[in-house]
Write an enzyme that holds these catalytic residues in place. Structure first.
Site, PDB file in Angstrom:
ATOM      1  N   CYS A 133     -18.424   8.541 -32.383  1.00 15.02           N
ATOM      2  CA  CYS A 133     -18.153   7.351 -32.205  1.00 15.02           C
ATOM      3  C   CYS A 133     -18.243   6.704 -33.359  1.00 15.02           C
ATOM      4  O   CYS A 133     -19.051   6.351 -34.023  1.00 15.02           O
ATOM      5  CB  CYS A 133     -19.345   6.855 -31.225  1.00 15.02           C
ATOM      6  SG  CYS A 133     -19.318   5.012 -31.021  1.00 15.02           S
ATOM      7  N   CYS A 136     -20.303   3.393 -33.704  1.00 13.34           N
ATOM      8  CA  CYS A 136     -21.687   3.712 -33.934  1.00 13.34           C
ATOM      9  C   CYS A 136     -22.238   4.245 -35.116  1.00 13.34           C
ATOM     10  O   CYS A 136     -23.068   3.855 -35.731  1.00 13.34           O
ATOM     11  CB  CYS A 136     -22.094   4.766 -32.798  1.00 13.34           C
ATOM     12  SG  CYS A 136     -21.343   4.475 -31.269  1.00 13.34           S
ATOM     13  N   ASP A 137     -21.318   4.839 -35.947  1.00 17.65           N
ATOM     14  CA  ASP A 137     -21.697   5.706 -36.976  1.00 17.65           C
ATOM     15  C   ASP A 137     -20.755   5.402 -38.201  1.00 17.65           C
ATOM     16  O   ASP A 137     -21.458   5.929 -39.325  1.00 17.65           O
ATOM     17  CB  ASP A 137     -21.829   7.248 -36.627  1.00 17.65           C
ATOM     18  CG  ASP A 137     -22.668   7.588 -35.504  1.00 17.65           C
ATOM     19  OD1 ASP A 137     -23.872   6.776 -35.336  1.00 17.65           O
ATOM     20  OD2 ASP A 137     -22.277   8.262 -34.495  1.00 17.65           O
TER      21      ASP A 137
END
Ligand code: NAP
Length: 328
Positions: A133, A136-137
């Site tokens: 992701c 997300c990261d």
């Protein structure tokens, strides 16, 4: 007992909830404790959902869908379904909290899960340089050299997004042409921070505590090489999330829940399915939303028929498409 419980809260689940709520079915939506809102929560710009000419952020779109469902009386629970009992007239939904909810009908809209490469280093270094992701990261990879694996829209989207942070993004693809749509390809080709590594498979992810590189094997001549990277984003597609139902519902050879024709009717009466969990092909937010509509309407018809007949056998007549059965 509820009339309908919807499992899943992506575009299919929330659209089903909007329709079911507007039909006064007072749906309960089990939205998941960590993945509420589905895959669009991990997306940035959604540019192809009709009605938003300037695009909309994925999480904002999902908030709006939820608000729209709640406005008409849908109840949203942030919990995980741990088991489903789908046979019989009363369906049972057991949640992580231990609570059991009963319903006359169920709509399964559990979507799909990120596909994994299946390499030992992938599991071991998950969260330590390996991610599925970018939104997300991505932030953790400022000024780093990283790799994205895959050649579809997801890979192009992730790679393009990651250039906001990374100093360089390799896209590793096992063929010499992309599966991604033209517009996404062109965007990636035009990005100076993206370099393509064609005809290469990742056969290992290297590093003790964090990612230090990937081992590649040429799909042309089998030669192996190493590429130094500090992060690996796996974007090779998704698999339908059927673990709650695979032993109760018929599945297709692709692993999606089998539905009857263009309907959402599964192999069990009163159980309907919508979104990515039934769709191995199109898998768009807008097609999932449309599929949620179909499921809510099918559930509504099923409940109405049960109410009138006092028995669910109308379902069988509908599914076999025998109009004479209605007259019987
Ligand atoms: P996808 O279209 O199925 O593409 C998966 C890619 O990963 C393919 O290039 C495939 O290679 C590669 N791949 C699969 N298994 C692999 C493995 N084990 N090792 C190495 N490579 C592997 O999946 P997706 O990109 O997630 O897209 C899924 C759907 O969502 C599509 O319909 C797409 O249009 C849609 N989507 C749309 C957007 C958007 O419009 N903004 C964004 C994301 C996704 P091959 O090409 O060789 O098969």
């Amino acid at each position: 007992m509820r009339q309908v419980i919807i499992v899943g809260s992506g575009p299919a689940g929330y659209t089903a909830a909007i329709y079911a709520a507007r039909a006064n079915l007072e749906p309960l939506v089990v939205a998941s404790s960590v993945e509420a809102g589905g895959e669009l929560m991990n997306t940035t710009d959604v540019e192809n959902f009709p009605g938003f000419p300037d695009g909309i952020q994925g999480p904002e779109l999902m908030e709006k869908m939820q608000a729209q469902a709640e406005r008409f009386g849908a109840e949203v629970l942030y919990d995980d379904v741990v088991s489903l009992e789908l046979e019989g007239d009363v369906k049972r939904v057991t949640l992580g909290s231990g609570t059991v909810h009963e319903a006359e009908s169920i709509i399964i809209a559990t979507g799909s899960a990120y596909r994994k490469l299946g390499l030992p280093g992938e599991e071991r270094l998950s969260g330590h340089g390996v991610s599925w992701c970018a939104t997300c990261d991505g932030f953790f990879f400022r000024e780093r050299v990283i790799a994205v694996v895959g050649g579809g829209d997801s890979a192009m989207e992730e790679a393009t997004f990651l250039t906001r942070f990374a100093s360089k993004v390799y896209v590793i693809h096992r063929r010499d042409s992309l599966r991604a749509s033209k517009i996404m390809q062109e965007r990636a080709f035009a990005n100076e921070k993206i370099e393509f590594v064609w005809n290469a498979e990742v056969v290992d992810i290297l590093g003790e505590d964090t990612v230090t590189g990937v081992k590649l094997r040429s799909t042309v001549d089998g030669t192996e090489s190493e590429l130094a990277v500090e992060g690996v984003f796996v974007a090779i597609g998704n698999d339908p999330r059927v673990h709650l139902v695979h032993d109760q519902l018929e599945l297709t050879p692709e692993g999606t829940i089998k539905v009857d024709g263009r309907s959402s009717r599964t192999s069990l009466p009163g159980v309907f399915a919508a979104g990515d969990v039934i769709d191995p092909t199109y898998r768009q937010a807008v097609t999932a939303a449309a599929s949620g509509t179909v499921a809510a309407l099918d559930a509504e018809h099923y409940l109405a028929a049960r109410g009138e007949a006092g028995a669910p056998d109308v379902y069988d007549d509908e599914i076999s498409g025998r109009p004479e059965a209605d007259a019987a």
